[in-house]
Structure formats: C-alpha cells, structure tokens
Design an enzyme around this catalytic site. Structure first.
Site, short mmCIF file in Angstrom:
data_model
loop_
_atom_site.label_atom_id
_atom_site.label_comp_id
_atom_site.label_asym_id
_atom_site.label_seq_id
_atom_site.Cartn_x
_atom_site.Cartn_y
_atom_site.Cartn_z
N ALA A 256 1.24 -2.02 -4.44
CA ALA A 256 1.49 -1.10 -3.32
C ALA A 256 2.01 0.27 -3.76
CB ALA A 256 2.43 -1.69 -2.26
N ALA A 257 2.09 0.52 -5.07
CA ALA A 257 2.54 1.85 -5.50
C ALA A 257 1.55 2.93 -5.04
CB ALA A 257 2.71 1.89 -7.02
N GLY A 258 0.25 2.64 -5.18
CA GLY A 258 -0.77 3.61 -4.74
C GLY A 258 -0.72 3.80 -3.23
N ASP A 259 -0.49 2.71 -2.50
CA ASP A 259 -0.42 2.81 -1.03
C ASP A 259 0.81 3.61 -0.60
OD1 ASP A 259 -2.67 1.12 -0.95
OD2 ASP A 259 -1.40 -0.67 -0.97
O1 RIB Z 1 -2.81 -2.06 -2.85
C1 RIB Z 1 -2.16 -3.31 -2.90
C2 RIB Z 1 -2.82 -4.27 -1.97
O2 RIB Z 1 -4.13 -4.52 -2.41
C3 RIB Z 1 -2.17 -5.63 -1.90
O3 RIB Z 1 -1.12 -5.70 -0.96
C4 RIB Z 1 -3.34 -6.56 -1.61
O4 RIB Z 1 -3.31 -7.12 -0.34
C5 RIB Z 1 -4.59 -5.70 -1.81
O5 RIB Z 1 -5.15 -5.31 -0.61
#
Ligand code: RIB
Length: 317
Positions: A256-259
């Site tokens: 989730a760092a990119g998110d």
């Molecule tokens: O970007 C991380 C996410 O990629 C995870 O939470 C996983 O569910 C995938 O979608």
C-alpha cells in the site's frame, strides 16, 4: 488562520478494487518446489481502490468509492472499514454470485512483498452513469487503477472528462494500454517497471525515469510521476523533471505504499499544491506507510504525515 483551513475539503471519487488481503509473513519467498514454514497469517482490508480511497480520506478529503464486493463476510468487513474512515459507500455494489476479491500477500523479512490477486466481485464492477456523472461533476479528481475491468475504467475516465473532472491514473497492475486513454489522463503515476513498459525503454535511474516521463507526456498527459521505491520519485511536467529523494527508513512492509503516495498526491493537487509539494508530501506519507504492517492499517493520517521528517529537497534533472 492558515489558507488551508479556509478551503473546502477536496472531493475525490475513487473507482477501483476492494480485496481482503490474506497476509503471510515469510522469511523469504519460497522457490519452486520449496515448502516453507511461514511466521504468521492475517486478514487485512486492502485492494488498490480501497487503499487509495482510505489514503485520500485520511488526508481530509471527502471520498466516494465506486466498487463491487461479494455478499459475504469479507465484503461486509471491507465496507465497514471504508465507512469507519468516513468514505461514502452508497455506490458500492454487491454481486451475490461472486466472492469478494482476495489478495494473497507474501511479505518477506526484508519488507518486500509478492501479491497475487483473485478478482472475484471486482470483475463484476459496472459503472452506473446516472450516479457517477453527477458525482464527477462536483469532484476534483477521479482516482483509478487497473484492478477492475478495463472497459469500465475507460468509461469512467471518459465520463470524468465530460464532467470536467481531472483523472489521476495509476495503471497497476499493468495491462495492455488502450491508446484512447492518453488524452483522458491529467496526472499519471507509474513505478519504474510500469514507466518502462509504457515508454518502451528500461527505467532504473532518475535520469531514465525523467526521459520515460517526458516520452509519456508527449502522448498528451500533463503530469507524470515515476516512483522509484527507496530512491524517491521523479516529477515531470511542462517545466521539466525533478528528482525527489526519499528519507531512509526501516522497511517493515511495502504493501500500500504506492496507494498511499497516490492518494496523498491526489488530495494535495486537488488542494492546489504544486506538483513538487504534492510529490514531497506523498513521499513522506509512503515512507511512514512502509514502516508499518498491512495495507489499510498502515496508511497514515494527515497529522502523522505533517509530523514526519521533511523529505530531502529535490534536484532538477
Ligand atoms: O497495492 C496493494 C494492494 O494490491 C493490496 O492491498 C492488494 O489487495 C492488491 O490489490
């Protein structure tokens, strides 16, 4: 009173995936044929769409999520997690014929991960133009990725353009890229692998990221950001390219760092920050995220980001 506190909260619409992450902590990724004793297993809310929505909400934005879950316990847990962050889930559909999306996330002791996604109900996502159109007409950004059906992503982006709403795209996981998408993108965020695949050249260094970003801008994108993991990110716009280094941190889990980066950049741009200020803030947030385990629980709040060490200053390339 600061200028920031007098501005209305930005409004972001996120079109994307929701997964229950099945997180396995392992000493290292198993080789083919190897059986490995893992350290732990946890179920943690994730999915790129859900994570990006949470990242935006924790920066103080108003957020609506367009997605699809199954009629099962995982789906309800994901819906509740989003609502706990104040995210509007009125347009979250349920497909009773499919299980909620699942991601198998293997996290090595180094903090690096390997992820396999089973789309489940994410593959049933369908845009309702009558609902989405008015939302986009009042939104600052549509934030989206490639973990839901491509045709719906394209429809959503085209609807955003029609409604005068800017699009922030993270084309992950990378899929064949429809040329019709280029003129619909305002800001493109790609990692070095995605930048290389889209630009048709190897990207490993900041200079190579700058060249790839410039090539992608020539296809009609106003702003490109190439993320480079622990080496920071390169911002490319009409003024040229700048390398933003990242602070050195103890990496626990990069999930989730990119998110987190994408959500923080989106809210900052919607709040009229410059591209460089937005990228610098996104890097600080991602640096915090990787020091914590899991996807959504690891995403920092705005206060946490503002209290974190300021990132080293950027340099022109
Ligand atoms: O970007 C991380 C996410 O990629 C995870 O939470 C996983 O569910 C995938 O979608």
């Amino acid at each position: 009173m600061s200028q920031e506190s007098t501005l209305p909260a930005p409004y972001i619409v996120v079109l994307g995936s929701l997964n229950m992450d099945l997180v396995l902590k392992v000493p290292h990724a198993p080789a083919a044929g190897e059986t490995l004793l893992g350290r732990s297993i946890h179920h943690i809310p994730g999915g790129k769409g859900g994570n990006q929505a949470v990242a935006c909400a924790r920066q103080g934005a108003r957020v609506s999520l367009i997605g699809c879950i199954g009629a099962d316990a995982d789906g309800e847990a994901l819906r509740t997690a989003l609502q706990d962050d104040g995210i509007d889930t009125d347009a979250l559909r349920t497909d009773a014929g499919q299980p909620t999306g699942t991601a198998l996330v293997m996290v090595e002791d180094s903090g690096q991960n390997r992820i396999v996604v089973i789309a489940g109900a994410n593959a049933s996502l369908q845009i309702d133009e009558a609902t989405l159109g008015p939302q986009l007409a009042s939104a600052d950004f549509l934030v989206t990725q490639f973990e839901t059906p491509m045709a719906e992503v394209v429809r959503g982006m085209a609807l955003a353009q029609k409604a005068g709403c800017k699009v922030l795209l993270n084309p992950s996981p990378m899929q064949p890229f429809d040329a019709a998408l280029w003129p619909l993108i305002d800001t493109l965020v790609v990692n070095e692998v995605e930048a290389g695949a889209l630009a048709g050249r190897a990207v490993a260094t900041a200079s190579e990221a700058a060249e790839a970003g410039a090539a992608l801008r020539r296809r009609g994108v106003a702003r490109v950001i190439v993320t480079l993991g622990g080496a920071g990110a390169v911002a490319i716009d009409a003024d040229g390219a700048r390398h933003h280094p990242a602070p050195q941190v103890q990496v626990v889990d990069t999930t989730a760092a990119g998110d987190t980066f994408l959500g923080v950049v989106g809210v900052a741009l919607a709040s009229k920050s410059s591209l460089d200020d937005a990228v610098a803030l996104g890097i600080r947030a991602a640096a915090l995220c990787v020091t914590r385990p899991g996807a959504q629980p690891s995403i920092p709040t705005r206060d946490e980001v503002l209290r974190s060490p300021v990132a080293p200053t950027w340099t022109d390339l």
